[in-house]
Design an enzyme around this catalytic site. Structure first.
Site, mmCIF file in Angstrom:
data_model
loop_
_atom_site.group_PDB
_atom_site.id
_atom_site.type_symbol
_atom_site.label_atom_id
_atom_site.label_comp_id
_atom_site.label_asym_id
_atom_site.label_seq_id
_atom_site.Cartn_x
_atom_site.Cartn_y
_atom_site.Cartn_z
ATOM 1 C CE LYS A 140 -1.603 -4.385 3.573
ATOM 2 N NZ LYS A 140 -1.796 -5.757 2.899
ATOM 3 C CB SER A 144 -0.876 -0.039 1.241
ATOM 4 O OG SER A 144 -1.503 1.205 1.452
ATOM 5 C CE1 TYR A 168 -4.120 -2.908 5.784
ATOM 6 C CE2 TYR A 168 -3.682 -0.400 5.250
ATOM 7 C CZ TYR A 168 -3.861 -1.720 4.868
ATOM 8 O OH TYR A 168 -4.012 -1.982 3.495
HETATM 9 P P1 NAD Z 1 -11.264 -6.969 1.082
HETATM 10 O O1 NAD Z 1 -11.552 -6.886 2.809
HETATM 11 O O2 NAD Z 1 -12.455 -6.463 0.283
HETATM 12 O O3 NAD Z 1 -10.584 -8.321 0.751
HETATM 13 C C1 NAD Z 1 -9.726 -9.181 1.501
HETATM 14 C C2 NAD Z 1 -10.168 -10.485 1.789
HETATM 15 O O4 NAD Z 1 -9.420 -10.991 2.425
HETATM 16 C C3 NAD Z 1 -11.781 -10.595 2.225
HETATM 17 O O5 NAD Z 1 -12.362 -11.002 1.198
HETATM 18 C C4 NAD Z 1 -11.513 -11.321 3.508
HETATM 19 O O6 NAD Z 1 -12.545 -12.067 3.808
HETATM 20 C C5 NAD Z 1 -10.303 -11.980 3.175
HETATM 21 N N1 NAD Z 1 -9.517 -12.371 4.453
HETATM 22 C C6 NAD Z 1 -9.151 -11.615 5.441
HETATM 23 N N2 NAD Z 1 -8.100 -12.364 6.132
HETATM 24 C C7 NAD Z 1 -7.944 -13.621 5.747
HETATM 25 C C8 NAD Z 1 -7.700 -14.783 6.208
HETATM 26 N N3 NAD Z 1 -6.992 -14.861 7.305
HETATM 27 N N4 NAD Z 1 -7.790 -16.104 5.606
HETATM 28 C C9 NAD Z 1 -8.604 -15.883 4.341
HETATM 29 N N5 NAD Z 1 -9.158 -14.791 3.833
HETATM 30 C C10 NAD Z 1 -9.095 -13.757 4.487
HETATM 31 O O7 NAD Z 1 -10.100 -5.823 0.942
HETATM 32 P P2 NAD Z 1 -9.580 -5.243 -0.413
HETATM 33 O O8 NAD Z 1 -9.601 -3.797 -0.563
HETATM 34 O O9 NAD Z 1 -9.727 -6.168 -1.494
HETATM 35 O O10 NAD Z 1 -8.097 -5.455 -0.112
HETATM 36 C C11 NAD Z 1 -7.196 -6.715 -0.455
HETATM 37 C C12 NAD Z 1 -5.793 -6.347 -0.189
HETATM 38 O O11 NAD Z 1 -5.246 -5.273 -0.680
HETATM 39 C C13 NAD Z 1 -5.572 -6.330 1.414
HETATM 40 O O12 NAD Z 1 -4.205 -6.753 1.634
HETATM 41 C C14 NAD Z 1 -5.282 -4.739 1.642
HETATM 42 O O13 NAD Z 1 -4.480 -4.570 3.033
HETATM 43 C C15 NAD Z 1 -4.736 -4.059 0.373
HETATM 44 N N6 NAD Z 1 -4.732 -2.934 0.046
HETATM 45 C C16 NAD Z 1 -6.079 -2.387 0.014
HETATM 46 C C17 NAD Z 1 -6.248 -1.145 -0.451
HETATM 47 C C18 NAD Z 1 -7.744 -0.505 -0.475
HETATM 48 O O14 NAD Z 1 -7.790 0.639 -0.370
HETATM 49 N N7 NAD Z 1 -8.866 -1.073 -0.761
HETATM 50 C C19 NAD Z 1 -5.227 -0.334 -0.671
HETATM 51 C C20 NAD Z 1 -3.878 -1.087 -0.494
HETATM 52 C C21 NAD Z 1 -3.711 -2.064 -0.098
HETATM 53 C C1 WQD Z 2 -9.450 9.661 0.820
HETATM 54 C C2 WQD Z 2 -9.456 11.298 1.046
HETATM 55 C C3 WQD Z 2 -9.780 11.779 3.364
HETATM 56 C C4 WQD Z 2 -13.668 9.813 3.753
HETATM 57 C C5 WQD Z 2 -6.920 4.459 2.974
HETATM 58 C C6 WQD Z 2 -5.997 4.101 3.795
HETATM 59 C C7 WQD Z 2 -4.634 3.350 2.994
HETATM 60 C C8 WQD Z 2 -5.004 2.571 1.754
HETATM 61 C C9 WQD Z 2 -6.169 3.229 1.226
HETATM 62 C C10 WQD Z 2 -4.977 0.375 2.419
HETATM 63 C C11 WQD Z 2 -8.678 11.708 2.492
HETATM 64 C C12 WQD Z 2 -10.913 12.270 2.498
HETATM 65 C C13 WQD Z 2 -12.520 10.472 3.300
HETATM 66 C C14 WQD Z 2 -14.695 10.778 3.996
HETATM 67 C C15 WQD Z 2 -13.232 12.600 3.437
HETATM 68 N N1 WQD Z 2 -5.808 1.322 2.234
HETATM 69 N N2 WQD Z 2 -12.445 11.756 3.032
HETATM 70 N N3 WQD Z 2 -14.573 12.065 3.537
HETATM 71 O O1 WQD Z 2 -7.072 7.734 3.835
HETATM 72 O O2 WQD Z 2 -6.235 8.231 1.446
HETATM 73 O O3 WQD Z 2 -6.259 5.803 2.460
HETATM 74 O O4 WQD Z 2 -7.424 3.931 2.141
HETATM 75 O O5 WQD Z 2 -4.146 0.457 2.407
HETATM 76 O O6 WQD Z 2 -3.863 2.788 3.753
HETATM 77 O O7 WQD Z 2 -5.450 4.816 4.820
HETATM 78 O O8 WQD Z 2 -8.360 7.008 1.816
HETATM 79 O O9 WQD Z 2 -10.778 6.960 1.113
HETATM 80 O O10 WQD Z 2 -10.109 7.205 3.412
HETATM 81 O O11 WQD Z 2 -9.542 9.117 2.076
HETATM 82 O O12 WQD Z 2 -13.029 13.845 3.011
HETATM 83 O O13 WQD Z 2 -15.870 10.415 4.448
HETATM 84 O O14 WQD Z 2 -10.765 11.594 1.343
HETATM 85 O O15 WQD Z 2 -9.696 12.943 4.358
HETATM 86 O O16 WQD Z 2 -8.200 13.124 2.152
HETATM 87 P P1 WQD Z 2 -6.898 7.564 2.305
HETATM 88 P P2 WQD Z 2 -9.663 7.481 2.005
#
Ligand code: NAD
Ligand code: WQD
Length: 339
Positions: free
Chosen positions: A155, A126, A151
Site C-alpha cells: 500500500k 489503507s 501487504y
Molecule cells: P476483495 O478481495 O473483495 O476485492 C479485490 C478484488 O480484486 C477481488 O475481486 C479480486 O478477485 C480482484 N483481484 C485481485 N488481484 C487481481 C488482479 N491481479 N487482476 C484482477 N483482479 C484482481 O477486497 P476489497 O475488500 O474489496 O478490497 C479492495 C481494495 O481495497 C484492495 O486493494 C484492498 O487492499 C483495499 N483495502 C481494503 C480494505 C478492507 O478492509 N477491505 C481496507 C483498506 C484497503
Molecule cells: C478489528 C479489531 C482485532 C477479529 C485489517 C487490516 C487493515 C485493513 C482493514 C486492508 C481488532 C479485533 C478481529 C476477531 C477480534 N485492511 N478482532 N476478533 O486489523 O483493524 O485491519 O483490516 O487494508 O490493513 O489489518 O481489522 O477487522 O481484523 O480487526 O477481536 O476475530 O477487531 O483485534 O482490534 P484491522 P480487523
C-alpha cells in the site's frame, strides 16, 4: 455525455459497492476482475441493483497484454484500482505473492493509462500505512510508519508509485483514498463481503458466529490501554466508502485540486471491539457467543481518522449510523446463508 470509469477488482467487496454508486451518480462503469477473491455474483448483484447490464471483463491486471485489450475496447478516462490481494497474515507468510500481484497490477494500470492517454486514477490505500500512530486521530499529514506486513508495504509502495508517476507524466492525476475499517453491506443485501475460509476481520467473524458457521468469536485482548481494554478502530460503512470514490472521481473529472492528493476515508469515531459486539447484538436482537482471547500479533491499539480534509475538500462525509451498518451486515449474512 456520460463518462466511463474502469473499476479494477470490481467484482470484489468494495469494488462492487462502488460500481453501484458510480452508476447511481450517472457514470458508465466497466468492471475488470480475475475473480481470484470473488465470483460473478458480485457483478450480478451490481446489475440487479442498478438495472444496468454493466460490462464485465475477466482479466488479470498483471497480464499487461490482456489488460491492454480492455483499454482498446473501452473509452474510459478514469480508473479506480481496487485489484489487489489483501490478507495481512498471508502476506507475511508469502510476501512475493503480494509484491508480484499488488505492485505489478498497479504499475500496469499506470503504464497503460499513459500509453492510451487516459488521465485519472483512484488508488485503494489503507489506514494500515499509519501503523501505531503517535497522534490520534490521524490526519493525512500524520507520518506513515514502517509497514509490518508485505501487504501494508504494497500500500505504501503503490501510493509512492502513484505520487511519482503523477509528478513525472503530464496529464496523469491521482487520488489515494486511505480506507479505515470498511464494514457492512448494501441495503438491498444483494452484495456484500464474501470472505474465503475463516474470516480474519471482525465483522465477518461476528456475522458467521451469529449464523452458527463459527462456534465462538474470540475478542483479541481486553488489556489494552483503552477504556474497556479492547482495541479502537474507525469502522466505515461500505456504502459511504463507495460514495467517497464517486466524490474522488467527480473531483478529478472537474479538474479541481492538486495532481496527487490523499484523503482519509473514515467516520472520525473510535469504536472498541466490545462496543461493536454489543451494538451488533442490540440492533439485531440476538446474543453472540464470544470469549476474550490473547492479543493478536501485529494489532495496533487504536487508529481512527481525522476526516476534516475529506469533509471539506472532497465534500464527502460518512452518513450511515453504526446501527444501520451492523443491521446490513447481518442481513447480508442471512442472505448468503439463506437463513
Ligand atoms: P476483495 O478481495 O473483495 O476485492 C479485490 C478484488 O480484486 C477481488 O475481486 C479480486 O478477485 C480482484 N483481484 C485481485 N488481484 C487481481 C488482479 N491481479 N487482476 C484482477 N483482479 C484482481 O477486497 P476489497 O475488500 O474489496 O478490497 C479492495 C481494495 O481495497 C484492495 O486493494 C484492498 O487492499 C483495499 N483495502 C481494503 C480494505 C478492507 O478492509 N477491505 C481496507 C483498506 C484497503
Ligand atoms: C478489528 C479489531 C482485532 C477479529 C485489517 C487490516 C487493515 C485493513 C482493514 C486492508 C481488532 C479485533 C478481529 C476477531 C477480534 N485492511 N478482532 N476478533 O486489523 O483493524 O485491519 O483490516 O487494508 O490493513 O489489518 O481489522 O477487522 O481484523 O480487526 O477481536 O476475530 O477487531 O483485534 O482490534 P484491522 P480487523
Amino acid at each position: 455525455m456520460k463518462k466511463t470509469v474502469l473499476v479494477s477488482g470490481g467484482a470484489g467487496y468494495i469494488g462492487s459497492h462502488t460500481a453501484v454508486e458510480l452508476v447511481a451518480a450517472g457514470y458508465n462503469v466497466v468492471i475488470a476482475d480475475n475473480l481470484s477473491n470473488s465470483d460473478r455474483s458480485g457483478v450480478e448483484g451490481v446489475r440487479r441493483i442498478t438495472g444496468v447490464e454493466v460490462p464485465f471483463v475477466e482479466v488479470d491486471c498483471c497480464d499487461k497484454a490482456a489488460f491492454a485489450k480492455l483499454f482498446e475496447q473501452y473509452a474510459f478516462d478514469s480508473v479506480i484500482h481496487f485489484a489487489a490481494f489483501k490478507a495481512v497474515g498471508e502476506s507475511v507468510a508469502d510476501p512475493m505473492k503480494y509484491y508480484r500481484n499488488n505492485l505489478l497490477s498497479m504499475m500496469n494500470v499506470v503504464d497503460l493509462m499513459r500509453e492510451y492517454g487516459r488521465h485519472n486514477i483512484v488508488f485503494s490505500s489503507s489506514a494500515t500505512v499509519y501503523g501505531e500512530a503517535d497522534e490520534l486521530p490521524v490526519t493525512e499529514r500524520t507520518p506513515r510508519k514502517p509497514a509490518t506486513s508485505a501487504y501494508g508495504n504494497t500500500k505504501q509502495m503503490c501510493e509512492d508509485i502513484l505520487r511519482d508517476a503523477v509528478a513525472a507524466y503530464d496529464g496523469l492525476r491521482g487520488i489515494a483514498l486511505r480506507y479505515f475499517n470498511p464494514i457492512g453491506a448494501h441495503p438491498s443485501a444483494l452484495i456484500g463481503e464474501l470472505p474465503r475460509g475463516v474470516p480474519q476481520n471482525l465483522v465477518p467473524y461476528i456475522t458467521q458466529t451469529a449464523a452458527g458457521v463459527r462456534e465462538c468469536l474470540s475478542i483479541f485482548g481486553d488489556d489494552y490501554p483503552t477504556e474497556d481494554g479492547s482495541c479502537l478502530r474507525d469502522y466505515i460503512d461500505i456504502v459511504d466508502l463507495a460514495k467517497a470514490h464517486v466524490a474522488a472521481i467527480d473531483r478529478m473529472v472537474t479538474g479541481d485540486g492538486e495532481n496527487y492528493e490523499i484523503f482519509n476515508v473514515g467516520t472520525g469515531r473510535a469504536v472498541s471491539v466490545f462496543e461493536l459486539v454489543r451494538t451488533f447484538e442490540r440492533v439485531n436482537d440476538l446474543s453472540l457467543n464470544y470469549k476474550v482471547a490473547p492479543r493478536r500479533a501485529g494489532d495496533v491499539v487504536a487508529v481512527w481518522a481525522d476526516t476534516e480534509r475529506a469533509n471539506k475538500v472532497l465534500g464527502w462525509r460518512a452518513e450511515r449510523s453504526l446501527d444501520e451498518t451492523l443491521r446490513s451486515a447481518w442481513a447480508w449474512e442471512r442472505y448468503v446463508r439463506k437463513l
